[in-house]
Design an enzyme around this catalytic site. Sequence first.
Site, PDB file in Angstrom:
ATOM      1  N   GLU A 103       0.806  -1.217   0.000  1.00  0.00           N
ATOM      2  CA  GLU A 103       0.000   0.000   0.000  1.00  0.00           C
ATOM      3  C   GLU A 103       0.853   1.287   0.000  1.00  0.00           C
ATOM      4  OE1 GLU A 103      -1.880   0.174   3.733  1.00  0.00           O
ATOM      5  OE2 GLU A 103      -3.190   1.850   3.201  1.00  0.00           O
ATOM      6  N   THR A 125       2.667  -8.215  -0.382  1.00  0.00           N
ATOM      7  CA  THR A 125       2.486  -8.074   1.047  1.00  0.00           C
ATOM      8  C   THR A 125       1.969  -9.388   1.608  1.00  0.00           C
ATOM      9  OG1 THR A 125       1.185  -7.128   2.854  1.00  0.00           O
ATOM     10  CG2 THR A 125       0.200  -6.944   0.693  1.00  0.00           C
ATOM     11  N   ILE A 126       2.506  -9.748   2.766  1.00  0.00           N
ATOM     12  CA  ILE A 126       1.986 -10.967   3.412  1.00  0.00           C
ATOM     13  C   ILE A 126       0.548 -10.731   3.855  1.00  0.00           C
ATOM     14  CG2 ILE A 126       4.244 -11.799   4.197  1.00  0.00           C
ATOM     15  CD1 ILE A 126       3.318 -10.893   7.088  1.00  0.00           C
ATOM     16  N   ASP A 127       0.136  -9.456   4.009  1.00  0.00           N
ATOM     17  CA  ASP A 127      -1.190  -9.152   4.568  1.00  0.00           C
ATOM     18  C   ASP A 127      -2.326  -9.444   3.580  1.00  0.00           C
ATOM     19  OD1 ASP A 127       0.351  -8.183   6.636  1.00  0.00           O
ATOM     20  OD2 ASP A 127       0.140  -6.084   6.054  1.00  0.00           O
ATOM     21  N   ARG A 162      -3.683 -26.635  28.226  1.00  0.00           N
ATOM     22  CA  ARG A 162      -3.625 -25.166  28.290  1.00  0.00           C
ATOM     23  C   ARG A 162      -4.370 -24.578  27.093  1.00  0.00           C
ATOM     24  NH1 ARG A 162       2.843 -24.959  28.884  1.00  0.00           N
ATOM     25  NH2 ARG A 162       2.987 -24.773  31.141  1.00  0.00           N
ATOM     26  N   GLY A 170      -0.780  -9.147   9.836  1.00  0.00           N
ATOM     27  CA  GLY A 170      -1.859  -8.872   8.887  1.00  0.00           C
ATOM     28  C   GLY A 170      -2.346  -7.442   8.932  1.00  0.00           C
ATOM     29  N   ARG A 171      -1.800  -6.679   9.874  1.00  0.00           N
ATOM     30  CA  ARG A 171      -2.200  -5.291  10.075  1.00  0.00           C
ATOM     31  C   ARG A 171      -3.711  -5.175  10.281  1.00  0.00           C
ATOM     32  NH1 ARG A 171       1.637  -1.250   9.468  1.00  0.00           N
ATOM     33  NH2 ARG A 171       2.707  -1.759   7.564  1.00  0.00           N
ATOM     34  N   HIS A 271       7.849 -11.725  12.869  1.00  0.00           N
ATOM     35  CA  HIS A 271       8.536 -11.685  11.572  1.00  0.00           C
ATOM     36  C   HIS A 271       8.908 -13.056  11.022  1.00  0.00           C
ATOM     37  CE1 HIS A 271       8.743  -7.556  12.970  1.00  0.00           C
ATOM     38  NE2 HIS A 271       8.786  -7.235  11.701  1.00  0.00           N
ATOM     39  N   GLN A 273       6.872 -15.021  10.086  1.00  0.00           N
ATOM     40  CA  GLN A 273       5.933 -15.155   8.961  1.00  0.00           C
ATOM     41  C   GLN A 273       6.448 -14.506   7.683  1.00  0.00           C
ATOM     42  OE1 GLN A 273       1.706 -14.318  10.894  1.00  0.00           O
ATOM     43  NE2 GLN A 273       3.376 -13.442  12.061  1.00  0.00           N
TER      44      GLN A 273
HETATM   45  O1  F6P Z   1       2.669  -5.220   6.208  1.00  0.00           O
HETATM   46  C1  F6P Z   1       3.421  -6.338   6.546  1.00  0.00           C
HETATM   47  C2  F6P Z   1       3.652  -6.411   8.023  1.00  0.00           C
HETATM   48  O2  F6P Z   1       4.393  -7.586   8.300  1.00  0.00           O
HETATM   49  C3  F6P Z   1       2.399  -6.347   8.883  1.00  0.00           C
HETATM   50  O3  F6P Z   1       1.698  -7.571   8.915  1.00  0.00           O
HETATM   51  C4  F6P Z   1       2.977  -5.919  10.202  1.00  0.00           C
HETATM   52  O4  F6P Z   1       2.027  -5.243  11.009  1.00  0.00           O
HETATM   53  C5  F6P Z   1       4.073  -4.983   9.804  1.00  0.00           C
HETATM   54  O5  F6P Z   1       4.423  -5.312   8.478  1.00  0.00           O
HETATM   55  C6  F6P Z   1       5.292  -5.060  10.660  1.00  0.00           C
HETATM   56  O6  F6P Z   1       6.171  -4.081  10.244  1.00  0.00           O
HETATM   57  P1  F6P Z   1       7.689  -3.973  10.672  1.00  0.00           P
HETATM   58  O7  F6P Z   1       8.452  -5.021   9.913  1.00  0.00           O
HETATM   59  O8  F6P Z   1       8.086  -2.608  10.260  1.00  0.00           O
HETATM   60  O9  F6P Z   1       7.758  -4.237  12.133  1.00  0.00           O
END
Ligand code: F6P
Length: 341
Positions: A103, A125-127, A162, A170-171, A271, A273
């Site tokens: 974005e 983007t992974i999101d 547990r 995913g923001r 990260h 992911q």
């Molecule tokens: O937009 C990709 C993303 O991994 C989001 O899922 C996450 O909120 C953000 O980036 C994390 O950003 P940074 O790597 O700057 O901590």
Amino acid sequence: MRVGVLTGGGDCPGLNAVIRAVVRKGVGMYGYDFIGFRDGWRGPLEGNGSALDVKSVRGILPRGGTILNSSRTNPLQVEGGVERIKDNLRNFRVEALIAIGGEDTLGVATKLHEQGLHVVGVPKTIDNDLGATDYTFGFDTAVNVAMEAIDRLHTTAESHRRALIVEVMGRHAGWIALHAGLAGGANIILIPEVPFDIEKVCSYIEHRFRTNYAPIVVVAEGAVPTGGDMILKDASRDAFGHVKLSGIGDWLAKEIEHRTGHEARCTVLGHIQRGGTPTAFDRVLATRFGLHAIEAVHDAAWGTMVALRGTNIVRVALCEATQELKTVDLARYSEAEVFFG
Ligand code: F6P
């Protein structure tokens, strides 16, 4: 023609596959040469670029990250930023630029296109939250990483009886949580699009224990309790004004322990992911995006972005990509609710 390439924003698996495809087709079919700009928009802003040739993209298809490095630099926030980019592109004799990003990076690309630069965009983007494309590369890898983590958490959750909470990225979109939760057989999935009722979450947890299973809760980092605010560990903002999400998983674990008396633990995947080798799906998608992006350059289709529609790669206007965030709709979320509790 000389073409510039940059990767901006958060990295994701598949960026190198795009770069490789762009360069291989650009050199092999069109006889172009390439400049790789470093660290996202910081590269053209500071004039930091170097030649990218076929040799430099050898062996990078399976490698995560980006050989060009990345940053969240926003040149629109820098005084004279756009002019500096124009000057540097001229100095490098770069006539067209391929911007690979999400974005924010593509938002800058849109503005630069409006200012007359020859830009083509590639969505990453992974999101998976970019409006104009069915999927972005990086998403499938992130989902697979999260799914594998959930598979592993099931066995330890059962051993200790547990509740285990898995916080995924995913923001403000719940795609990773929804897909990883479904694929991993989570008992509850919480996404930003649907505020959650903590009492209902606890009743699902208790039901799960009563039926002799240990619950797994997948929570998106942007999920919010009904009537509450986003729970954040760190409220600082990046150059595009985004806060650092994360904190909801720990909050949930504490609330669940307190309200149900069952032990709960949280795993924040973070990260992990975004790192490592891309899945086959992401390698193929990223490669096809790269092939079509350089074709768009060849056709002088400035201000466009390559996008996946069904199984076809199409061109859309760059501004379409950033117009609206693609979020999970209620119908998709309801499908998953069958497995809750
Ligand atoms: O937009 C990709 C993303 O991994 C989001 O899922 C996450 O909120 C953000 O980036 C994390 O950003 P940074 O790597 O700057 O901590």
